[in-house]
Design a protein around this motif. Structure first.
Motif, PDB file in Angstrom:
ATOM      1  N   ALA A 187     153.738  69.270 150.980  1.00 40.44           N
ATOM      2  CA  ALA A 187     154.909  68.473 150.615  1.00 40.44           C
ATOM      3  C   ALA A 187     154.561  66.995 150.687  1.00 40.44           C
ATOM      4  N   LEU A 188     155.252  66.184 149.879  1.00 38.04           N
ATOM      5  CA  LEU A 188     155.029  64.740 149.917  1.00 38.04           C
ATOM      6  C   LEU A 188     155.550  64.171 151.224  1.00 38.04           C
ATOM      7  N   ALA A 189     154.840  63.187 151.741  1.00 38.21           N
ATOM      8  CA  ALA A 189     155.274  62.539 152.983  1.00 38.21           C
ATOM      9  C   ALA A 189     156.607  61.842 152.802  1.00 38.21           C
ATOM     10  N   MET A 227     160.284  63.807 147.633  1.00 36.54           N
ATOM     11  CA  MET A 227     160.056  65.243 147.567  1.00 36.54           C
ATOM     12  C   MET A 227     161.332  65.984 147.201  1.00 36.54           C
ATOM     13  N   GLU A 228     162.432  65.548 147.766  1.00 35.45           N
ATOM     14  CA  GLU A 228     163.710  66.194 147.485  1.00 35.45           C
ATOM     15  C   GLU A 228     164.113  65.998 146.030  1.00 35.45           C
ATOM     16  N   ARG A 243     162.172  68.472 143.977  1.00 36.10           N
ATOM     17  CA  ARG A 243     162.693  69.829 144.123  1.00 36.10           C
ATOM     18  C   ARG A 243     164.019  70.001 143.404  1.00 36.10           C
ATOM     19  N   LYS A 244     164.839  68.988 143.431  1.00 33.42           N
ATOM     20  CA  LYS A 244     166.134  69.071 142.744  1.00 33.42           C
ATOM     21  C   LYS A 244     165.928  69.195 141.238  1.00 33.42           C
ATOM     22  N   ARG A 245     165.011  68.384 140.703  1.00 33.51           N
ATOM     23  CA  ARG A 245     164.748  68.449 139.265  1.00 33.51           C
ATOM     24  C   ARG A 245     164.131  69.792 138.894  1.00 33.51           C
ATOM     25  N   ALA A 246     163.251  70.309 139.750  1.00 31.36           N
ATOM     26  CA  ALA A 246     162.637  71.618 139.495  1.00 31.36           C
ATOM     27  C   ALA A 246     163.706  72.702 139.436  1.00 31.36           C
TER      28      ALA A 246
END
Length: 905
Positions: A320-322, A327-328, A331-334
């Motif tokens: 995961a990105l620091a 990172m969130e 994940r939301k776009r994914a």
């Protein structure tokens, strides 16, 4: 050391037998030579060879047939005969030719996952006596309690007493042998191989056929007689497999980033294993990006035959990105993209590219400094360096067309090396490419290893062509013909043929190089797959080549081919008139049906009048590409589209096409008998042309194309342990079956596309064992769509094949889909691989309500958007216990639920 070779083999005129001999020396050195044999009758070949220096540890040999400088055929790739070298001995080697046997598949990675490699010190060898006789035999896949043994007419091998059969010891992959002292042996004698119980020595099975007989009267001191007896004459296990076919991009899990990836593949493998499927077949997984647009979704238009596509990288398996907020957002776009019913290629590619760059900034230096990466780089630098340079230049030059790259337009290995190793501006992008491809390789390798641990084989797909702008074409342009376009002639799915746009191959150059480009490509593929689909196997016999000035496939021709001379055309009864037969025939009666009320406009803008009721295309519209450029490639109104297609048809309206490589030699235009120019012929001329056409397309080239295929395909088959499966659909000449049978390549059997004289539909019970049975491929409609396409065809299938009374239902119900799948599973075919959509069709509750969305490709549309995705997640699928029980029961009852893969790991 003296070697005496003898082999019985009937050659054709101009052919000779040679022995390929390899001597293995200390420090890993190998000396290879060819030994010509002599014959007095063209049937028995003999030859002697004396080897004196340097001392060898062991040697191996194989027989080949040659004509001139060309190798016409070789023995089976597992026929190498390996023996310990003793410089003081004389070896007598009476052999028989070992062709590829019907049980060859049992040596493949698909059925024997753990391929056996020779140890560093060489193969397992027999000990020699003063006078030795040795026996070797191949025995595919024994049961756990079984051993092969030898028994015969003399006391040394049991004197036919079953309790005295001599067990053999393992010598290689499925190869067994024994060496005996010949002292006191009475030659000749008879013998056979048997299978015994390894615990009590009891004979379980006898070899079939006549007794084998030794051919020598006796041996002197320091002489060794070796019988390599090929395959044991027994029935081999006819294993059968069930599996699923799905594009990798179509897999959906709850954690997908809008597209199926290598992590999702592992989850689908779990599902397949849970229902006793033993195979998962994918479409190509290689990089296709030239524009960054949805047009790159076409998985067969690869820009590298080695580089994997970035969209298949499982981002969930990366650290995961620091930056937690960033990172969130990713994940939301994914999750948003994953919720879409179909693949948004452009959005997914942008998202994964952006995340990869962030991941590289955070983890790249550490990953590229690992031992694992350095090993990967050493093994793959031959393609990875040029590919990394290509990606960089594509971005900075704004185009994948390398011809526009200025000083880099022509590939120069030295300049490319300087670019990837000494250009500071390029360094970051180059390292990013290394990072991406290493991660992709690692994940796909893990997915493959995981599948094997679950007893599931992975089947890949090797495209017949590559993108015109591919890094491979840039690197080795001499292997490609850029002035031609590969495609396919017209068929039931595309009346105008298919134009794939790929460059065709310069097979002469490829063969001169020993097919290195193809074999190395397959060898890398075998790191990920156990079996592979040879896309458009007909392309290895002949390819449908379309001139670059054409858009449709109708103006194509087979190459290589034997085009007709004018004399041959005349002798057929057709008076050859070059201008009339090779230039587009355009008359008023042709124009009116095509253009209707727009006919006058077409005449004014596109045509020149030649006289009463007769026209020609204006020079600026003489080719289909010129017409295409006039209308543009953007989406157009239906009226403009029809006009453009009508003009294409006019340009295709010829009877013959002159061969571009042989002036004054001609190909009958494909499907010419459906053209308007054909209607201008007299009845006698029509009959003459039809007979000429039949002879040209279905008989003239059989022997010629057999020879062209046998120059290429054997090298491919020998290159890897993967199981080879052909996609042999379309306009199939008779010689294709000859080659596939000889090389033991699996055919593709589709009931709605019969190959024999079965009628409108093939009968599944007639499928050959060496075949893949499926209902439809990615180029065809699903079972549910096909059912609705043509009521008359459906009715005939319902009555004649399914043996049902009354009218068929308008929409096929789940219970009937289940019956059709069951029929395929019960067929003799070795592999029964059904598309995921068709598997789902058996459940009325779970099947996709929008059946049209399940179509993967429309072959008639060269710009189709490949975006189909599962409508359920794999997690949902795993939870559907009733459906999974149904699938498992179908597979179990059909005898395809064995665990042979696990048994042999």
């Amino acid at each position: 050391m003296k070697l005496h070779f003898t082999i019985d083999y009937h050659t054709h005129w101009g052919e000779r037998i040679e022995v390929v001999l390899r001597m293995y020396l200390p420090q890993g050195k190998v000396n290879e030579c060819s030994i010509p044999l002599d014959t007095t009758d063209g049937a028995q070949w003999k030859g002697d060879f004396v080897y004196t220096h340097p001392a060898a540890l062991w040697f191996e040999y194989l027989y080949v047939v040659r004509a001139g400088e060309q190798t016409v055929r070789r023995e089976w790739k597992h026929a190498w005969r390996r023996l310990r070298a003793d410089m003081t001995r004389e070896y007598f080697l009476p052999d028989s030719w070992q062709a590829i046997p019907p049980c060859d598949h049992l040596y493949s990675a698909a059925f024997c996952p753990q391929q056996e490699h020779e140890p560093a010190e060489g193969p397992v060898h027999d000990s020699y006596y003063d006078r030795s006789v040795a026996f070797r035999i191949h025995v595919p896949q024994l049961e756990e309690d079984e051993l092969p043994a030898i028994i015969g007419s003399i006391p040394a091998i049991g004197a036919w007493q079953t309790d005295k059969a001599l067990p053999l010891t393992k010598r290689g992959q499925n190869e067994w042998g024994i060496a005996l002292s010949a002292e006191g042996m009475l030659f000749p004698f008879e013998y056979k191989y048997v299978i015994i119980n390894r615990h009590n020595g009891q004979v379980k099975r006898w070899e079939e056929g006549d007794n084998r007989v030794t051919q020598y009267k006796g041996l002197e001191r320091n002489q060794t007689l070796v019988y390599h007896d090929g395959i044991i004459r027994m029935d081999y296990p006819r294993k059968k497999v069930a599996g699923v076919v799905i594009p990798l991009f179509s897999i959906r899990t709850e954690k997908s980033w809008g597209v199926g990836d290598f992590g999702d593949l592992m989850m689908l493998t779990d599902w397949a294993a849970s229902v006793d499927m033993k195979a998962v077949q994918l479409l190509p997984i290689y990089d296709t990006n030239t524009t960054g647009s949805w047009a790159d979704s076409y998985p067969y238009n690869c820009i590298s035959v080695y580089a994997l596509h970035l969209q298949y990288l499982d981002m969930n398996r990366l650290p995961a990105l620091a930056d937690k907020d960033k990172m969130e957002r990713f994940r939301k776009r994914a999750a948003e993209l994953n919720a879409l019913p179909a693949l948004d290629y452009e959005a997914v590619y942008r998202l994964k590219t952006d995340f990869l760059k962030e991941s590289f900034r955070q983890n790249g230096a550490q990953v590229l400094d690992t031992k694992a990466f350095r090993q990967y780089f050493d093994e793959n630098s031959f393609w990875l360096l040029p590919y990394a340079a290509y990606v960089y230049l594509r971005e900075v030059k704004g185009t994948a067309d390398y011809r526009q790259w200025g000083e880099y337009a022509c590939y120069d290995a030295h300049e490319v090396y300087k670019l990837v190793n000494g250009n500071a501006d390029a360094a970051e992008q180059i390292r990013l490419t290394y990072y991406a491809q290493f991660l992709l390789y690692s994940q796909m390798k893990e997915a493959h290893d995981y599948a094997r641990s679950k007893g599931v084989l992975l089947k890949g797909d090797i495209p017949i062509g590559v993108c015109r702008a591919a890094v491979d074409v840039w690197m080795e342009p001499h292997f490609f013909n850029r002035n031609g376009q590969a495609g396919a002639p017209p068929d039931a799915f595309s009346a105008n043929g298919q134009n794939w746009g790929f460059p065709t191959y310069n097979w002469e150059a490829i063969l001169q190089d020993g097919c290195r480009w193809w074999t190395r490509r397959l060898q890398k593929m075998s790191e990920f797959f156990d079996a592979y689909r040879i896309d458009h196997v007909l392309g290895f016999f002949r390819i449908w080549e379309i001139p670059t000035h054409a858009v449709h496939g109708l103006l194509g021709y087979f190459t290589p081919a034997l085009p007709l001379t004018i004399e041959e055309i005349q002798n057929s009864g057709l008076d050859f008139r070059k201008d009339a037969f090779t230039r587009p025939y355009i008359a008023d009666w042709v124009l009116e049906p095509l253009f209707g009320e727009k006919t006058a406009l077409v005449k004014r803008v596109f045509l020149n009048a030649l006289g009463y009721d007769w026209y020609e295309m204006k020079p600026e519209f003489a080719t289909q590409r010129q017409v295409e450029a006039f209308f543009g490639r953007q989406k157009q109104s239906e009226e403009r589209r029809r006009m453009k297609e009508g003009l294409y048809e006019l340009i295709s309206n010829v009877l013959f096409i002159e061969d571009p490589r042989q002036p004054e030699h001609y190909h009958p235009r494909i499907s010419a008998m459906q053209s308007s120019i054909f209607q201008t012929l007299t009845q006698r001329e029509k009959e003459s042309f039809a007979a000429l056409y039949e002879e040209f397309y279905y008989h003239r080239h059989n022997s010629f194309w057999y020879q062209t295929a046998m120059q290429k395909l054997p090298r491919m088959i020998e290159a890897t342990p993967m199981l080879a499966c052909a996609e042999d659909l379309g306009m199939v000449p008779e010689c294709v079956q000859w080659v596939l049978n000889e090389l033991q390549i699996l055919t593709l059997e589709i009931q709605s596309m019969p190959k024999g004289m079965d009628g409108r539909f093939a009968h599944l019970e007639n499928n050959p064992y060496k075949s893949v049975a499926t209902i439809f491929t990615h180029d065809m409609p699903t079972l549910r769509l096909w059912w609705r396409e043509d009521a008359d065809t459906t009715r005939q299938y319902y009555h004649e094949i399914l043996q049902k009374d009354g009218e068929p239902p308008a929409d096929i119900p789940g219970w009937l889909c289940e019956e059709i799948i069951a029929r395929h599973l019960f067929s003799p075919s070795m592999l029964c691989l059904i598309s995921w959509q068709d598997w789902m069709s058996i459940d009325d509750r779970l099947r996709n309500p929008d059946e049209e969305s399940e179509r993967i490709n429309i072959p008639a549309n060269p710009r189709h958007y490949w975006r189909y995705r599962m409508h359920l997640t794999v997690e949902q699928l795993m939870a559907e216990h009733e459906f999974n029980d149904t699938v498992r029961t179908l597979i179990l009852r059909s005898g395809r639920a064995n665990d042979f893969l696990k048994e042999h790991q």
